[in-house]
Design a protein around this motif. Structure first.
Motif, PDB file in Angstrom:
ATOM      1  N   LEU A  40       0.838  -1.195   0.000  1.00 28.25           N
ATOM      2  CA  LEU A  40       0.000   0.000   0.000  1.00 28.25           C
ATOM      3  C   LEU A  40       0.876   1.248   0.000  1.00 28.25           C
ATOM      4  CD1 LEU A  40      -2.682  -1.075   2.638  1.00 28.25           C
ATOM      5  CD2 LEU A  40      -2.973  -0.940   0.151  1.00 28.25           C
ATOM      6  N   PRO A  41       0.450   2.316  -0.704  1.00 28.58           N
ATOM      7  CA  PRO A  41       1.248   3.549  -0.754  1.00 28.58           C
ATOM      8  C   PRO A  41       1.105   4.403   0.495  1.00 28.58           C
ATOM      9  CG  PRO A  41      -0.744   3.841  -2.035  1.00 28.58           C
ATOM     10  CD  PRO A  41      -0.750   2.397  -1.574  1.00 28.58           C
ATOM     11  N   ASP A  42       0.904   3.758   1.630  1.00 32.28           N
ATOM     12  CA  ASP A  42       0.733   4.436   2.915  1.00 32.28           C
ATOM     13  C   ASP A  42       1.780   3.898   3.882  1.00 32.28           C
ATOM     14  OD1 ASP A  42       0.016   5.505   5.325  1.00 32.28           O
ATOM     15  OD2 ASP A  42      -2.021   4.703   5.349  1.00 32.28           O
ATOM     16  N   PRO A  43       2.729   4.743   4.308  1.00 33.48           N
ATOM     17  CA  PRO A  43       3.785   4.266   5.209  1.00 33.48           C
ATOM     18  C   PRO A  43       3.253   3.601   6.478  1.00 33.48           C
ATOM     19  CG  PRO A  43       4.321   6.450   4.370  1.00 33.48           C
ATOM     20  CD  PRO A  43       2.906   6.159   3.951  1.00 33.48           C
ATOM     21  N   ALA A  44       2.084   4.017   6.938  1.00 35.06           N
ATOM     22  CA  ALA A  44       1.522   3.435   8.154  1.00 35.06           C
ATOM     23  C   ALA A  44       1.104   1.986   7.946  1.00 35.06           C
ATOM     24  CB  ALA A  44       0.328   4.255   8.628  1.00 35.06           C
ATOM     25  N   MET A  45       0.880   1.600   6.681  1.00 40.52           N
ATOM     26  CA  MET A  45       0.399   0.252   6.365  1.00 40.52           C
ATOM     27  C   MET A  45       1.426  -0.565   5.578  1.00 40.52           C
ATOM     28  SD  MET A  45      -2.593   0.354   7.718  1.00 40.52           S
ATOM     29  CE  MET A  45      -3.402  -1.096   7.024  1.00 40.52           C
ATOM     30  N   ASN A  46       2.625  -0.025   5.402  1.00 37.87           N
ATOM     31  CA  ASN A  46       3.633  -0.669   4.568  1.00 37.87           C
ATOM     32  C   ASN A  46       4.984  -0.506   5.256  1.00 37.87           C
ATOM     33  OD1 ASN A  46       5.640  -1.180   2.610  1.00 37.87           O
ATOM     34  ND2 ASN A  46       4.302  -0.572   0.926  1.00 37.87           N
ATOM     35  N   ALA A  47       5.469  -1.591   5.883  1.00 37.86           N
ATOM     36  CA  ALA A  47       6.693  -1.517   6.690  1.00 37.86           C
ATOM     37  C   ALA A  47       7.912  -1.118   5.868  1.00 37.86           C
ATOM     38  CB  ALA A  47       6.941  -2.860   7.369  1.00 37.86           C
ATOM     39  N   ARG A  48       8.012  -1.668   4.667  1.00 34.03           N
ATOM     40  CA  ARG A  48       9.171  -1.328   3.841  1.00 34.03           C
ATOM     41  C   ARG A  48       9.128   0.139   3.421  1.00 34.03           C
ATOM     42  NH1 ARG A  48      11.621  -4.390  -1.526  1.00 34.03           N
ATOM     43  NH2 ARG A  48      12.994  -2.681  -2.159  1.00 34.03           N
ATOM     44  N   LEU A  49       7.947   0.624   3.103  1.00 30.94           N
ATOM     45  CA  LEU A  49       7.812   2.027   2.721  1.00 30.94           C
ATOM     46  C   LEU A  49       8.128   2.931   3.914  1.00 30.94           C
ATOM     47  CD1 LEU A  49       7.103   4.184   0.677  1.00 30.94           C
ATOM     48  CD2 LEU A  49       4.680   3.847   1.222  1.00 30.94           C
ATOM     49  N   ARG A  50       7.715   2.529   5.105  1.00 26.26           N
ATOM     50  CA  ARG A  50       8.045   3.311   6.298  1.00 26.26           C
ATOM     51  C   ARG A  50       9.555   3.461   6.444  1.00 26.26           C
ATOM     52  NH1 ARG A  50       4.039   0.232   8.990  1.00 26.26           N
ATOM     53  NH2 ARG A  50       5.605  -1.004  10.078  1.00 26.26           N
TER      54      ARG A  50
END
Length: 247
Positions: A40-50
Motif C-alpha cells: 500500500l502507498p501508505d507508510p503506516a500500512m507498509n513496513a518497507r515504505l516506512r
C-alpha cells in the motif's frame, strides 16, 4: 545488548559523506517508489515504505520529493524496477552483498560483475554468503547525539537489540519488524537519525590488510557510483590505522 564491533557499512565509512546529493536522492526515491508499488502507498500500512521514508528523511530529502516518489508508484508509465541481489567475495576473502534496483537486469549484471572481477573479487550463487549475515534494522546516529551510555539507555528503552558506539558514531540494531517503532522512539530522545534502513549484519568479520583494503574500497566506490546499486554490505574489518594510511 552491548557490543563494540568495528563493522562499518559503506554508507557511513570515512569519506562517504562526499556522495553527491542528487545521486543519493535518486537512490532513495527509487527505493520509495518500489516499496510503494509492492504494498500500500501508505507508510503506516507498509513496513518497507516506512523504512524507505525514514531513510529519505534522515538523508535530508525534501518532503515534496518523498511524496512525488510515492505518487510515482501509482503511475502506469513509470519505470518498473526489479530487485536483484548479488553475492560474492571481494579482496582478502571478504563476503559482499550487493543490493540493486534495476530496469535492465543484463546491464546491471554486467556492470556489477565487471566491477567485482576488476577489483580482486568474484560473484557467487544466490545464498553463497548471505547465510553469514543477519537481516536487521539499522539506525545510525552521529557521535554528537550523546555519549555511549546515553545512547545505550535510549536504545534499551526504545526496544532495540544491540548498540555499537565509537568515535565515529552510534549503530543501533533492531529486529526488522520493529525498525519503525524503535526509530520513532529514539527520535524523541536523540533527535533526527543520520540513517534508518534495513541492513545485513555480518555474523563474523574478516580483517583486511592495507593492500586488500585499498582494492576493496575502490571496488565499493565503483559499485556505489552505479545508479542501479542501492547498497553494498560486507563483513570486512578495516582498522583505523589502515584507513589513515589510505587517506
Amino acid at each position: 545488548m552491548a557490543g563494540h564491533s568495528k563493522f562499518k557499512n559503506i554508507m557511513h565509512r570515512k569519506g562517504a559523506q562526499d556522495k553527491k546529493r542528487s545521486a543519493l536522492f535518486s537512490k532513495l526515491s527509487r527505493e520509495i517508489t518500489v516499496a510503494a508499488k509492492m504494498g500500500l502507498p501508505d507508510p503506516a500500512m507498509n513496513a518497507r515504505l516506512r523504512a524507505a521514508v525514514l531513510a529519505a528523511r534522515a538523508g535530508g530529502m525534501p518532503k515534496d520529493n518523498i511524496e512525488r516518489a510515492i505518487n510515482k508508484a501509482a503511475g502506469s508509465d513509470g519505470e518498473n524496477y526489479e530487485e536483484v541481489r548479488y553475492e560474492g567475495f571481494g579482496p582478502g576473502g571478504v563476503s559482499l552483498i550487493i543490493e540493486t534496483l534495476t530496469d535492465n537486469r543484463n546491464r546491471t549484471a554486467t556492470n556489477v560483475r565487471t566491477a567485482v572481477s576488476k577489483n580482486g573479487g568474484n560473484l557467487g550463487a544466490g545464498g553463497s554468503v548471505s547465510h553469514g549475515f543477519d537481516r536487521m534494522g539499522l539506525i545510525n546516529y552521529a557521535a554528537a547525539a550523546g555519549d555511549a551510555d546515553k545512547v545505550f539507555e535510549a536504545a534499551l528503552e526504545a526496544g532495540a537489540e544491540d548498540v555499537t558506539s565509537s568515535e565515529d558514531g552510534h549503530e543501533i540494531w533492531t529486529a526488522t519488524e520493529n525498525l519503525h517503532e524503535v526509530a520513532k522512539a529514539l527520535e524523541g530522545v536523540l533527535g533526527d537519525a543520520e540513517g534508518v534502513k534495513l541492513a545485513w549484519r555480518p555474523q563474523t568479520q574478516v580483517s583486511v590488510n592495507e593492500a586488500d583494503a585499498a582494492t576493496l574500497l575502490k571496488l565499493i566506490d565503483t559499485l556505489d557510483d552505479d545508479d542501479d546499486v542501492q547498497t553494498v554490505w560486507g563483513n570486512y574489518d578495516i582498522s583505523d590505522e589502515v584507513m589513515e594510511k589510505l587517506g
